[in-house]
Design a protein around this motif. Structure first.
Motif, PDB file in Angstrom:
ATOM      1  N   ASN A 194     -15.420  93.816  62.926  1.00 47.17           N
ATOM      2  CA  ASN A 194     -15.824  92.500  63.431  1.00 47.17           C
ATOM      3  C   ASN A 194     -14.831  92.053  64.505  1.00 47.17           C
ATOM      4  O   ASN A 194     -13.905  91.296  64.243  1.00 47.17           O
ATOM      5  CB  ASN A 194     -15.869  91.487  62.283  1.00 47.17           C
ATOM      6  CG  ASN A 194     -16.105  90.068  62.785  1.00 47.17           C
ATOM      7  OD1 ASN A 194     -16.898  89.850  63.695  1.00 47.17           O
ATOM      8  ND2 ASN A 194     -15.402  89.115  62.205  1.00 47.17           N
ATOM      9  N   THR A 195     -15.034  92.555  65.739  1.00 48.29           N
ATOM     10  CA  THR A 195     -14.145  92.179  66.833  1.00 48.29           C
ATOM     11  C   THR A 195     -14.630  90.930  67.553  1.00 48.29           C
ATOM     12  O   THR A 195     -13.899  90.364  68.367  1.00 48.29           O
ATOM     13  CB  THR A 195     -14.030  93.319  67.853  1.00 48.29           C
ATOM     14  OG1 THR A 195     -15.341  93.654  68.343  1.00 48.29           O
ATOM     15  CG2 THR A 195     -13.403  94.552  67.224  1.00 48.29           C
ATOM     16  N   GLY A 196     -15.858  90.490  67.269  1.00 48.95           N
ATOM     17  CA  GLY A 196     -16.393  89.345  67.983  1.00 48.95           C
ATOM     18  C   GLY A 196     -16.728  89.710  69.423  1.00 48.95           C
ATOM     19  O   GLY A 196     -16.877  90.882  69.786  1.00 48.95           O
ATOM     20  N   VAL A 197     -16.817  88.694  70.274  1.00 49.79           N
ATOM     21  CA  VAL A 197     -17.143  88.909  71.686  1.00 49.79           C
ATOM     22  C   VAL A 197     -15.915  89.440  72.414  1.00 49.79           C
ATOM     23  O   VAL A 197     -14.828  88.873  72.319  1.00 49.79           O
ATOM     24  CB  VAL A 197     -17.619  87.602  72.339  1.00 49.79           C
ATOM     25  CG1 VAL A 197     -17.854  87.802  73.827  1.00 49.79           C
ATOM     26  CG2 VAL A 197     -18.899  87.118  71.666  1.00 49.79           C
ATOM     27  N   VAL A 198     -16.090  90.555  73.145  1.00 49.60           N
ATOM     28  CA  VAL A 198     -15.015  91.150  73.934  1.00 49.60           C
ATOM     29  C   VAL A 198     -15.371  91.009  75.411  1.00 49.60           C
ATOM     30  O   VAL A 198     -16.484  91.340  75.820  1.00 49.60           O
ATOM     31  CB  VAL A 198     -14.798  92.630  73.575  1.00 49.60           C
ATOM     32  CG1 VAL A 198     -13.677  93.226  74.421  1.00 49.60           C
ATOM     33  CG2 VAL A 198     -14.477  92.781  72.091  1.00 49.60           C
ATOM     34  N   SER A 199     -14.438  90.511  76.208  1.00 49.60           N
ATOM     35  CA  SER A 199     -14.650  90.411  77.652  1.00 49.60           C
ATOM     36  C   SER A 199     -13.749  91.418  78.362  1.00 49.60           C
ATOM     37  O   SER A 199     -12.658  91.749  77.883  1.00 49.60           O
ATOM     38  CB  SER A 199     -14.369  88.996  78.156  1.00 49.60           C
ATOM     39  OG  SER A 199     -13.002  88.668  77.981  1.00 49.60           O
ATOM     40  N   TYR A 200     -14.215  91.884  79.537  1.00 49.84           N
ATOM     41  CA  TYR A 200     -13.519  92.927  80.281  1.00 49.84           C
ATOM     42  C   TYR A 200     -13.248  92.444  81.706  1.00 49.84           C
ATOM     43  O   TYR A 200     -14.141  91.923  82.383  1.00 49.84           O
ATOM     44  CB  TYR A 200     -14.349  94.199  80.322  1.00 49.84           C
ATOM     45  CG  TYR A 200     -14.676  94.751  78.950  1.00 49.84           C
ATOM     46  CD1 TYR A 200     -13.853  95.698  78.348  1.00 49.84           C
ATOM     47  CD2 TYR A 200     -15.792  94.312  78.253  1.00 49.84           C
ATOM     48  CE1 TYR A 200     -14.137  96.191  77.087  1.00 49.84           C
ATOM     49  CE2 TYR A 200     -16.090  94.806  76.989  1.00 49.84           C
ATOM     50  CZ  TYR A 200     -15.262  95.742  76.412  1.00 49.84           C
ATOM     51  OH  TYR A 200     -15.548  96.232  75.164  1.00 49.84           O
ATOM     52  N   THR A 201     -12.008  92.628  82.146  1.00 51.12           N
ATOM     53  CA  THR A 201     -11.609  92.309  83.510  1.00 51.12           C
ATOM     54  C   THR A 201     -11.043  93.569  84.155  1.00 51.12           C
ATOM     55  O   THR A 201     -10.146  94.211  83.584  1.00 51.12           O
ATOM     56  CB  THR A 201     -10.568  91.182  83.538  1.00 51.12           C
ATOM     57  OG1 THR A 201     -11.100  90.024  82.877  1.00 51.12           O
ATOM     58  CG2 THR A 201     -10.202  90.814  84.958  1.00 51.12           C
TER      59      THR A 201
END
Length: 300
Positions: A194-201
């Protein structure tokens, strides 16, 4: 006859659990002339309303939290009743499963204590961490207590431990002017974690960037040959990790599609000794191309 009275002497009945005040009135009459006439008594019993009360409020210093985080719960306890507590105990199945004593607590006063808890992987994967605290105040009177509870829920996630960049096609090389496609893969994987929402830059090493966004894929066109370091940052609500990828960009191989002129045959007639011919080169591929012509007549 009405007479006010302050109740200062009362007893506690352990059978009924009530406070009892008993008042006895004695009336004596005197006969005319000073002789004794008579006496009478009446007993009135008052049951006093118990006024013991306690309140507990629980707060936490970290929300949301990730596995491995140490969070601190604070418990504020207040004696809101009119009776002193000889002792106040606190129990919380999550952080303090064995009751602990907070000591005596006078009426109208408060006390506070803090307890730590380390979030587990199971807690993080559950997505929510809920626990209930119970406090009990004990009065000087046998069997008379006051109890209060407070429940608190926080949000939990798995900590990101790594992110790896791969390229399609997988070679650590590419051509200028052609889109280079990259993919980011985080650990642990969701699901099951359960990592939740992951954003990538993304930063592609040539001054170009992309994100933040929820997509694991990104592409970039490099204008010039060189060695570039691609960096991706993956972030969720409780953690941040970075990954790198080194790519060597070369010029595209030159492939000529067509080489044409605007006049395949030129007839030189007197006095016209020369005529202009335009040549056009069309490439299928190639980057940063320079052109050198040799026209076969000694002119280049």
């Amino acid at each position: 006859v009405n007479e006010p009275m302050t109740l200062s002497h009362f007893t506690f009945d352990p059978v009924s659990g009530q406070f009892i005040f008993t008042n006895t009135a004695i009336v004596t009459s005197t006969a005319f002339g000073g002789g004794y006439a008579g006496v009478d008594t009446d007993v009135y019993t008052v049951t006093l309303v118990q006024n013991q009360d306690i309140v507990v409020t629980k707060t936490v210093d970290t929300d949301p939290a990730g596995n491995g985080d140490t969070i601190n719960y604070t418990f504020d306890v207040e004696n809101t009743g009119g009776i002193d507590f000889d002792d106040v105990t606190l129990v919380d199945p999550l952080v303090q499963p064995t009751p602990i004593s907070l000591g005596a607590l006078a009426a109208g006063t408060s006390t506070s204590t803090s307890l730590p808890y380390s979030v587990t992987i199971a807690d993080a994967d559950a997505g929510t961490l809920t626990n209930t605290v119970t406090v009990t105040g004990t009065t000087p009177f046998s069997g008379v207590t006051a109890t209060a509870t407070d429940t608190l829920a926080i949000t939990t996630y798995r900590i990101l431990t790594d992110v790896v960049i791969t390229k399609d096609p997988p070679a650590n090389a590419g051509d200028a002017g052609v889109t280079q496609n990259f993919t980011a893969t985080v650990s642990p994987a969701n699901p099951p974690a359960n990592t939740g929402v992951v954003s990538y830059t993304w930063s592609f090493g040539d001054g170009q960037t992309s994100g933040p966004s929820g997509s694991i894929n990104a592409g970039n066109i490099y204008a010039s040959p060189g060695v570039y370091t691609v960096v991706v940052t993956a972030e969720n609500a409780v953690s941040l990790v970075t990954g790198t990828y080194v790519i060597t960009i070369a010029d595209q191989p030159i492939v000529i599609d067509e080489f044409l002129n605007n006049s395949p045959e030129v007839l030189l007639q007197t006095p016209q000794l020369a005529a202009t011919v335009d040549f056009t080169v069309t490439l299928t591929s190639g980057s940063n191309v320079t052109y050198t012509y040799n026209f076969g007549d000694g002119i280049a």
